[in-house]
Design a protein around this motif. Structure first.
Motif, PDB file in Angstrom:
ATOM      1  N   ARG A   1       0.846  -1.207   0.000  1.00 12.39           N
ATOM      2  CA  ARG A   1       0.000   0.000   0.000  1.00 12.39           C
ATOM      3  C   ARG A   1       0.871   1.244   0.000  1.00 12.39           C
ATOM      4  O   ARG A   1       0.592   2.208  -0.707  1.00 12.39           O
ATOM      5  CB  ARG A   1      -0.939   0.014   1.203  1.00 12.39           C
TER       6      ARG A   1
ATOM      7  N   ALA B   1       1.011   4.078  -2.890  1.00  7.32           N
ATOM      8  CA  ALA B   1       0.744   5.489  -2.598  1.00  7.32           C
ATOM      9  C   ALA B   1       1.915   6.339  -3.081  1.00  7.32           C
ATOM     10  O   ALA B   1       1.731   7.417  -3.638  1.00  7.32           O
ATOM     11  CB  ALA B   1       0.523   5.670  -1.106  1.00  7.32           C
TER      12      ALA B   1
ATOM     13  N   MET C   1       1.783   6.793  -6.616  1.00  7.47           N
ATOM     14  CA  MET C   1       0.510   7.431  -6.969  1.00  7.47           C
ATOM     15  C   MET C   1      -0.336   6.561  -7.881  1.00  7.47           C
ATOM     16  O   MET C   1      -0.836   6.996  -8.912  1.00  7.47           O
ATOM     17  CB  MET C   1       0.752   8.801  -7.586  1.00  7.47           C
TER      18      MET C   1
ATOM     19  N   GLU D   1      -5.887   3.212  -5.622  1.00  3.34           N
ATOM     20  CA  GLU D   1      -6.188   1.890  -5.063  1.00  3.34           C
ATOM     21  C   GLU D   1      -7.563   1.871  -4.403  1.00  3.34           C
ATOM     22  O   GLU D   1      -8.131   2.913  -4.113  1.00  3.34           O
ATOM     23  CB  GLU D   1      -5.115   1.505  -4.040  1.00  3.34           C
TER      24      GLU D   1
END
Lengths: 179, 309
Positions: free
Chosen positions: A124, A128, A131, A134
């Motif tokens: 995750r 992130a 970018m 999700e």
């Protein structure tokens, strides 16, 4: 004797690949096409961990890497990232397998759970960072908990269904290496 | 003998670690490449799916059919109640059917009066759903038709009633349909009853959100939502669903297509709308007036204006 063990070695490797492909196939069946509120466990990951802690020689790196990458491609994940993280944890567990062998199952379960949490968090975070949009974190949490919770079941299936148990002290594996 | 093996172990240990490192770096490299040059890697993915899925099909079709059969069997338990309900619904349906027949006749008459010509190029190819996305985080299905059937990226897929999604990723024998419920789905739509246009944004729930409306106040729950054709990707006027408002006050769209069981999808052939590019030209008289004197020019204009009348 060597012939038989070598045949068995390759049979078990093929069995692992077949199990993973069957799991993939059941994931892909178009049974529910509406969005779900829950997520099942990542069985491929827990299978790989359960096998590598018992019989590392049955799950060689190239086969596992290929299957994980295939799963990434077919299941529509960003290709490579999830496979790479799982592979790092997988090799880490392979290195720790001799120490975990003598411990109780709870210790194994805890260390595998820690690995799963690390993989999911890292995944995750990296998504992130790059970018990549999700899905909601709730689904991820459910999948994480489901994977951790079903790990004993996967181990039980591996142990009693496929007869994979941890090597005893001084036992010789199919490649003739002392465990 | 034993010594030999421990020596090979010493020798292969670092090699194996090196191999692991190389594989991990290669996988991360693929991810970074995907982030930089997504279309190329996605094309590779489409090719892999194109090879893998048809070879799974012999196993998938019977298993899917078997599970669906089991589910249908379970529903026999509720058969009596269902039967009663169906009879009641049939009564209501008959009323509606009557109304629909009358309306369709009226519609045909009106279309005839207006000499309306529906788009004759909007034909479709029907495909069977082979697989879904396989993960709860993505919403897509794979159809058994691909580039050999002339499918192109971006075409619209519908079930019998409403829009389901758009083609995103085409292999030779397979094509992936990105459903409207996928978090990365964005479709320009319009609400004909109030003329508002906006975007339909999937968010992994059954009812995608409706956003970027000019004035959301005049859109009411129950209004029909159709595609607007903005952006020239989709044909305009395909039924999407109806407006609903969730408890949080956000505007959502209840989809007309039956997402519970997508089996056959129609992919609409769409070769782009004709665009009106120039702003319109001046209509000039055949003989241009010579710019002699402003007076004569005025007279000429007057003459022309008279003749127009």
């Amino acid at each position: 004797m060597t012939e038989i063990t070598l045949t068995r070695l390759w049979l078990m490797r093929a069995l692992f690949a077949v199990i993973v492909l069957v799991v993939l196939l059941f994931n892909l069946l178009p049974l529910t096409t509406a969005p779900r509120f829950w997520a099942g466990p990542d069985l491929i990951m827990s299978l790989a961990f359960a096998w590598v802690l018992r019989r590392p020689e049955y799950v060689p790196l190239p086969i596992v890497a290929g299957l994980l990458f295939l799963a990434d491609l077919v299941l529509g994940r960003p290709p490579g990232l999830y496979a790479a993280l799982t592979l790092i944890a997988f090799e880490n567990l392979r290195a720790r397998a001799p120490q975990l062998r003598d411990m109780a199952f709870t210790v194994e379960w805890l260390s595998v759970s820690a690995m799963i949490v690390a993989i999911m968090l890292g995944y995750r975070l990296l998504l992130a960072l790059f970018m990549v949009p999700e899905a909601a974190p709730a689904l991820w949490l459910i999948q994480l908990l489901a994977t951790v919770a079903t790990y004993p079941l996967v181990v039980a299936l591996t142990r009693f269904g496929f007869g994979l148990r941890k090597a005893q002290l001084g036992e010789v594996n199919a490649l003739g290496q002392r465990q | 003998m034993k010594n030999d093996r421990s020596q090979t172990e010493d020798f292969t240990g670092p090699l194996k670690r090196l191999l692991a490192a190389i594989v991990v770096i290669a996988l991360l490299g693929v991810f970074v490449l995907w982030r930089i040059d997504s279309p190329r890697v996605e094309r590779f993915r489409a090719q892999v799916v194109d090879h893998v899925l048809p070879s799974f099909e012999w196993a998938m079709v019977p298993v899917t059919a078997g599970v669906n059969l089991l589910r249908d069997f379970q529903s026999y338990q509720a058969l009596h109640a269902q039967n009663q309900e169906l009879k009641r619904e049939l009564q209501t349906m008959k009323k509606w059917k009557e109304a629909a027949v009358q309306l369709s006749q009226e519609n045909a008459r009106l279309l005839d009066l207006n000499k309306v010509r529906l788009d004759p190029r909007l034909t479709f190819i029907t495909g069977v759903v082979m697989a879904d996305s396989g993960s709860p985080f993505r919403q897509s299905v794979v159809l058994n038709i691909g580039s050999r059937d002339g499918i192109l990226d971006g075409w619209a897929a519908m079930d019998g009633l409403g829009l389901v999604g758009r083609i995103s990723g085409v292999g030779r024998r397979t094509a992936r349909v990105l459903l409207l419920t996928d978090p990365s789905s964005r479709i320009p739509v319009t609400v004909p009853s109030s003329g508002q246009s906006g975007l339909l944004i999937g968010d992994n729930t059954r009812t995608p959100t409706l956003d970027f409306l000019d004035s959301p106040d005049i859109v009411r729950p129950g209004d029909r939502v159709v595609t607007s054709g903005d952006g020239h990707v989709f044909p305009a006027g395909l039924l999407v669903g109806e407006v609903a408002i969730d408890p949080g006050g956000r505007m959502r769209v209840r989809l007309a297509a039956d997402y519970e069981r997508l089996e056959f999808l129609r992919v609409l052939r769409h070769h782009g709308q004709e665009r009106i590019v120039d702003p319109g030209q001046l209509v000039l008289p055949e003989v241009l007036p010579e710019p002699d004197s402003p007076l004569e020019l005025g007279q000429r204009e007057q003459v022309q204006g008279d003749s127009d009348d």
